[in-house]
Design a protein around this motif. Structure first.
Motif, PDB file in Angstrom:
ATOM      1  N   ASP A   1      -9.824 -20.279 -26.276  1.00  0.00           N
ATOM      2  CA  ASP A   1      -8.564 -21.032 -26.126  1.00  0.00           C
ATOM      3  C   ASP A   1      -8.864 -21.815 -24.873  1.00  0.00           C
ATOM      4  O   ASP A   1      -8.832 -21.132 -23.742  1.00  0.00           O
ATOM      5  CB  ASP A   1      -7.368 -20.198 -25.965  1.00  0.00           C
TER       6      ASP A   1
ATOM      7  N   TYR B   1      -6.278 -11.795 -23.349  1.00  0.00           N
ATOM      8  CA  TYR B   1      -7.486 -12.124 -23.637  1.00  0.00           C
ATOM      9  C   TYR B   1      -8.434 -11.071 -23.032  1.00  0.00           C
ATOM     10  O   TYR B   1      -8.005 -10.451 -22.053  1.00  0.00           O
ATOM     11  CB  TYR B   1      -7.763 -13.689 -22.955  1.00  0.00           C
TER      12      TYR B   1
ATOM     13  N   PHE C   1      -9.530 -21.370 -18.407  1.00  0.00           N
ATOM     14  CA  PHE C   1      -8.570 -22.201 -17.722  1.00  0.00           C
ATOM     15  C   PHE C   1      -9.207 -23.081 -16.768  1.00  0.00           C
ATOM     16  O   PHE C   1     -10.085 -22.399 -16.063  1.00  0.00           O
ATOM     17  CB  PHE C   1      -7.730 -21.017 -16.910  1.00  0.00           C
TER      18      PHE C   1
ATOM     19  N   LEU D   1     -11.806 -13.746 -19.642  1.00  0.00           N
ATOM     20  CA  LEU D   1     -11.180 -15.009 -18.836  1.00  0.00           C
ATOM     21  C   LEU D   1     -12.600 -15.718 -18.482  1.00  0.00           C
ATOM     22  O   LEU D   1     -13.336 -15.230 -17.906  1.00  0.00           O
ATOM     23  CB  LEU D   1     -10.395 -14.731 -17.864  1.00  0.00           C
TER      24      LEU D   1
ATOM     25  N   GLY E   1     -10.189 -16.878 -22.960  1.00  0.00           N
ATOM     26  CA  GLY E   1      -9.204 -17.739 -22.342  1.00  0.00           C
ATOM     27  C   GLY E   1      -9.886 -18.517 -21.510  1.00  0.00           C
ATOM     28  O   GLY E   1     -10.290 -17.903 -20.559  1.00  0.00           O
TER      29      GLY E   1
ATOM     30  N   HIS F   1      -7.149 -23.988 -21.761  1.00  0.00           N
ATOM     31  CA  HIS F   1      -5.715 -24.181 -21.010  1.00  0.00           C
ATOM     32  C   HIS F   1      -5.933 -24.884 -19.713  1.00  0.00           C
ATOM     33  O   HIS F   1      -6.896 -24.707 -18.928  1.00  0.00           O
ATOM     34  CB  HIS F   1      -5.108 -22.788 -20.415  1.00  0.00           C
TER      35      HIS F   1
ATOM     36  N   ALA G   1      -0.474 -24.854 -17.600  1.00  0.00           N
ATOM     37  CA  ALA G   1      -0.677 -23.305 -18.040  1.00  0.00           C
ATOM     38  C   ALA G   1       0.414 -22.499 -17.049  1.00  0.00           C
ATOM     39  O   ALA G   1       0.822 -23.083 -16.023  1.00  0.00           O
ATOM     40  CB  ALA G   1      -1.983 -22.860 -17.678  1.00  0.00           C
TER      41      ALA G   1
ATOM     42  N   ASP H   1       0.161 -17.194 -19.867  1.00  0.00           N
ATOM     43  CA  ASP H   1      -1.067 -17.600 -20.596  1.00  0.00           C
ATOM     44  C   ASP H   1      -2.342 -16.803 -20.616  1.00  0.00           C
ATOM     45  O   ASP H   1      -3.159 -16.875 -21.168  1.00  0.00           O
ATOM     46  CB  ASP H   1      -1.295 -19.252 -20.292  1.00  0.00           C
ATOM     47  N   LEU H   2      -2.197 -16.084 -19.241  1.00  0.00           N
ATOM     48  CA  LEU H   2      -3.499 -15.190 -18.886  1.00  0.00           C
ATOM     49  C   LEU H   2      -3.304 -14.081 -19.644  1.00  0.00           C
ATOM     50  O   LEU H   2      -4.518 -13.488 -19.636  1.00  0.00           O
ATOM     51  CB  LEU H   2      -3.658 -15.270 -17.332  1.00  0.00           C
TER      52      LEU H   2
ATOM     53  N   MET I   1      -4.731 -16.343 -31.570  1.00  0.00           N
ATOM     54  CA  MET I   1      -5.200 -16.136 -30.203  1.00  0.00           C
ATOM     55  C   MET I   1      -6.637 -15.767 -30.160  1.00  0.00           C
ATOM     56  O   MET I   1      -7.107 -14.971 -31.010  1.00  0.00           O
ATOM     57  CB  MET I   1      -4.376 -15.126 -29.345  1.00  0.00           C
TER      58      MET I   1
END
Ligand SMILES: Cc1cc2nc3c(=O)[nH]c(=O)nc-3n(C[C@H](O)[C@H](O)[C@H](O)COP(=O)(O)O)c2cc1C
Length: 169
Positions: A32, A47, A7, A50, A5, A34, A39, A43-44, A1
């Motif tokens: 990563d 990290y 998104f 974000l 993250g 998403h 998602a 998935d949040l 990971m």
């Protein structure tokens, strides 16, 4: 990971393309990606940082899949987190609601206890109003692939450098 993250929600692929450019600018294994279309809120989790990216649609609205995902954002994965935002819009045709989605996401994540980082100057844009502006800055990186695609690569490079400084990454 990865530590970050990212998104994103994208209706015609532009925000996705920008998300990939941002990840590439950070470097291999650091981000990563998403798509919020697929998602889940879990998935949040996990990290350190974000990054949330949305385009703006329908006169000031969030991108369609973001509008659904936003309602599910859990405070447990956002409270105390640093969140950087980016957004795409069209300042020429939507100059009264330019990149408003960034403002909506900022309000939402702050209401859940997150801190917004990575604010961006409004110079070099020409618009009348944006919900993304606070104290003379956008609340995240704003890009206009409709009218200023030639500035995108530079803006991403500068913003990622700025984020690295702010986050000490
Ligand atoms: C029907 C329509 C409505 C739009 N509404 C807005 C808007 O309210 N504000 C804005 O800044 N941009 C608006 N845009 C511009 C899009 O945000 C822009 O084209 C963006 O690059 C699309 O990114 P995406 O393909 O990742 O969704 C609109 C575009 C279309 C076609």
């Amino acid at each position: 990971m990865a530590a970050i993250g990212l998104f994103y929600g994208s209706s015609t692929g532009r925000t996705q393309n920008v998300a990939e450019q941002i990840a590439a600018e950070f470097g291999p294994g650091e981000v990563d990606l998403h798509d919020v279309r697929k998602a889940t809120v879990d998935d949040l989790a996990g990290y350190d940082v974000l990054i949330l990216g949305t385009s703006t649609w329908h006169w000031g609205g969030l991108q369609d899949e973001w509008a659904v995902f936003e309602d599910k954002l859990p405070a447990e994965h956002l409270k105390g987190k640093k969140v950087a935002l980016f957004g795409l819009g069209d300042q020429k045709h939507y100059g009264d609601c330019f990149a408003d989605g960034v403002g909506h996401l900022a309000a939402r994540v702050r209401s859940l206890g997150a801190e917004v980082v990575g604010v961006w100057p409004t110079d070099d844009y020409d618009f009348a109003h944006s919900a993304a502006v606070e104290d003379g800055h956008f609340l995240g990186l704003v890009l206009d692939e409709d009218n200023q695609p030639d500035r995108t690569a530079d803006r991403i490079r500068t913003w990622v450098r700025q984020l690295r400084d702010e986050l000490a990454f």
